[in-house]
Design a protein around this motif. Sequence first.
Motif, mmCIF file in Angstrom:
data_model
loop_
_atom_site.group_PDB
_atom_site.id
_atom_site.type_symbol
_atom_site.label_atom_id
_atom_site.label_comp_id
_atom_site.label_asym_id
_atom_site.label_seq_id
_atom_site.Cartn_x
_atom_site.Cartn_y
_atom_site.Cartn_z
ATOM 1 N N ALA A 126 -2.200 3.300 -1.790
ATOM 2 C CA ALA A 126 -1.209 4.026 -0.983
ATOM 3 C C ALA A 126 -0.147 3.072 -0.449
ATOM 4 O O ALA A 126 1.045 3.408 -0.402
ATOM 5 C CB ALA A 126 -1.911 4.753 0.164
ATOM 6 N N ALA A 127 -0.562 1.845 -0.083
ATOM 7 C CA ALA A 127 0.370 0.881 0.510
ATOM 8 C C ALA A 127 1.444 0.436 -0.479
ATOM 9 O O ALA A 127 2.533 0.013 -0.072
ATOM 10 C CB ALA A 127 -0.402 -0.329 1.032
ATOM 11 N N LEU A 128 1.163 0.530 -1.779
ATOM 12 C CA LEU A 128 2.152 0.109 -2.782
ATOM 13 C C LEU A 128 3.475 0.847 -2.600
ATOM 14 O O LEU A 128 4.549 0.301 -2.897
ATOM 15 C CB LEU A 128 1.614 0.357 -4.206
ATOM 16 N N ALA A 129 3.389 2.090 -2.102
ATOM 17 C CA ALA A 129 4.600 2.908 -1.908
ATOM 18 C C ALA A 129 5.584 2.241 -0.957
ATOM 19 O O ALA A 129 6.791 2.511 -1.003
ATOM 20 C CB ALA A 129 4.214 4.291 -1.389
ATOM 21 N N LYS A 130 5.083 1.352 -0.097
ATOM 22 C CA LYS A 130 5.966 0.708 0.889
ATOM 23 C C LYS A 130 6.678 -0.517 0.319
ATOM 24 O O LYS A 130 7.433 -1.177 1.024
ATOM 25 C CB LYS A 130 5.147 0.287 2.116
ATOM 26 N N PHE A 131 6.401 -0.877 -0.935
ATOM 27 C CA PHE A 131 7.000 -2.065 -1.535
ATOM 28 C C PHE A 131 7.738 -1.703 -2.818
ATOM 29 O O PHE A 131 7.521 -0.639 -3.390
ATOM 30 C CB PHE A 131 5.907 -3.097 -1.879
ATOM 31 N N ASP A 132 8.607 -2.618 -3.246
ATOM 32 C CA ASP A 132 9.281 -2.468 -4.542
ATOM 33 C C ASP A 132 8.673 -3.465 -5.525
ATOM 34 O O ASP A 132 8.119 -4.480 -5.116
ATOM 35 C CB ASP A 132 10.775 -2.788 -4.398
ATOM 36 N N ALA A 133 8.841 -3.190 -6.805
ATOM 37 C CA ALA A 133 8.389 -4.139 -7.835
ATOM 38 C C ALA A 133 9.270 -5.391 -7.761
ATOM 39 O O ALA A 133 10.442 -5.284 -7.385
ATOM 40 C CB ALA A 133 8.511 -3.497 -9.217
ATOM 41 N N PRO A 134 8.785 -6.574 -8.151
ATOM 42 C CA PRO A 134 7.389 -6.841 -8.503
ATOM 43 C C PRO A 134 6.472 -6.843 -7.278
ATOM 44 O O PRO A 134 6.899 -7.203 -6.183
ATOM 45 C CB PRO A 134 7.452 -8.226 -9.150
ATOM 46 N N TYR A 135 5.233 -6.451 -7.491
ATOM 47 C CA TYR A 135 4.247 -6.353 -6.413
ATOM 48 C C TYR A 135 3.433 -7.626 -6.325
ATOM 49 O O TYR A 135 2.960 -8.125 -7.343
ATOM 50 C CB TYR A 135 3.320 -5.153 -6.668
ATOM 51 N N VAL A 136 3.271 -8.155 -5.126
ATOM 52 C CA VAL A 136 2.498 -9.380 -4.919
ATOM 53 C C VAL A 136 1.181 -8.994 -4.252
ATOM 54 O O VAL A 136 1.171 -8.441 -3.151
ATOM 55 C CB VAL A 136 3.266 -10.384 -4.024
#
Length: 416
Positions: A126-136
Amino acid sequence: MGSGGREHALAWKLAQSPSLTKLYAAPGNPGIAEEAELVALDATDHAAVSAFCEAKDIALVVIGPEAPLVDGLADSLRAHGFNVFGPSKAAAQLEGSKGFTKDLCARADIPTAGYIRTSTLDEATAALAKFDAPYVLKADGLAAGKGVVIAESRADAEAALADMFEGNLPGAQVVIEEFMRGEEASFFALTDGTTILPFGSAQDHKQVGEGDVGLNTGGMGAYSPAPVLTPELQQQAIDTILRPTVDTMRTEGMPYSGVLYAGLMLTEAGPKLVEYNARFGDPECQVLMTRFQGDLAAVMLACAKGQLEGVTADFADETALTVVMAAKGYPGTPEKGGAIALGDAETGGQKVFHAGTAVKDGTLVANGGRVLNVTATGANVTEAKAKAYEAVDKIDFASGFCRRDIGWKEVARESK
Ligand code: AMP
Ligand code: GLY
């Protein structure tokens, strides 16, 4: 304490210290054996290390690698009254726990990538939605450079998270971070918990392949200083990153003593913290020690005793560069036992530090992933690089390999 190339470089410099009377190394390696008397001590057996220090009346213990620091060896030795160069277990959390460091940065307003700590796969996804690619994505515990995933797409990130939560995570948490753009540089400082003594800069090559591609390793080569970390940027890093870290650790009852290694991203908005390590870099230490001019034992003892104020650290103006020769298979399963002949690799003033070597039936053989650190100095990176590879080419190590492009970014800038 330790047995790698970093510890060989430390032992080599300590052996040159005017204040040194006798140097022991545990467990050491064949290179270290030329500088110190080797002792078979197990760093996880704190009682045995203390008993040895008692028996030999040891004035200073220098702990090289992170594992014994995170395991509290410094605390055990200090409890017995010994002077130790290296942080306590609580302070070593700066390396041992990504989440600890990110939370400290938030409390002390230290520039670093925005982040969320997650402890379940659902929460992380769910937290991925708060970031843009690339994901760290970073596993929380010590992972020897293998706990970080940079995923180019959301699908890759979700797959990596599933892997991290299902696999053997070093910690039970994953930190998801904002991706920072810029060039990386490493900055080292000694601190006794209050005073900060700048101790040089370096850049390393983490990836196994030329052009910085392929799997991450502990480091395939390095050079010092790092010209990208200008005196102004270094001061900015001290003021905005190291100073608040050291002060917060002290006021929160976890004073940090030893070398603080800041992995920095030089972004458009200034230096930001990528990570802290609680020890010298390997192979960055090899190039720092090559340039360090002074009584290392005396400086480390002053640090251990909380007497760093007024102490100075001088480094030669020249550039030092080291090339890691690794055993084929590294960073996967390295070939062990391959014969090594150093020949006259050191005749041009180069220094070959031993990392994973052993002596078997009178022959020097490979005994680990990273095996040798071939180190040279020069007026700039281009010159130091040429001298280092001149030595590499004299070494007969059929089951080994190295990158041929250590320092390439700086070489390109120097040729402009
Ligand atoms: P670490 O173990 O935290 O040093 O991460 C390993 C490597 O991943 C670093 O040396 C960087 O190259 C890269 N990295 C880690 N965090 C970030 C970030 N937030 N943004 C960009 N690159 C990163
Ligand atoms: N060379 C990178 C490190 O020591 O962490």
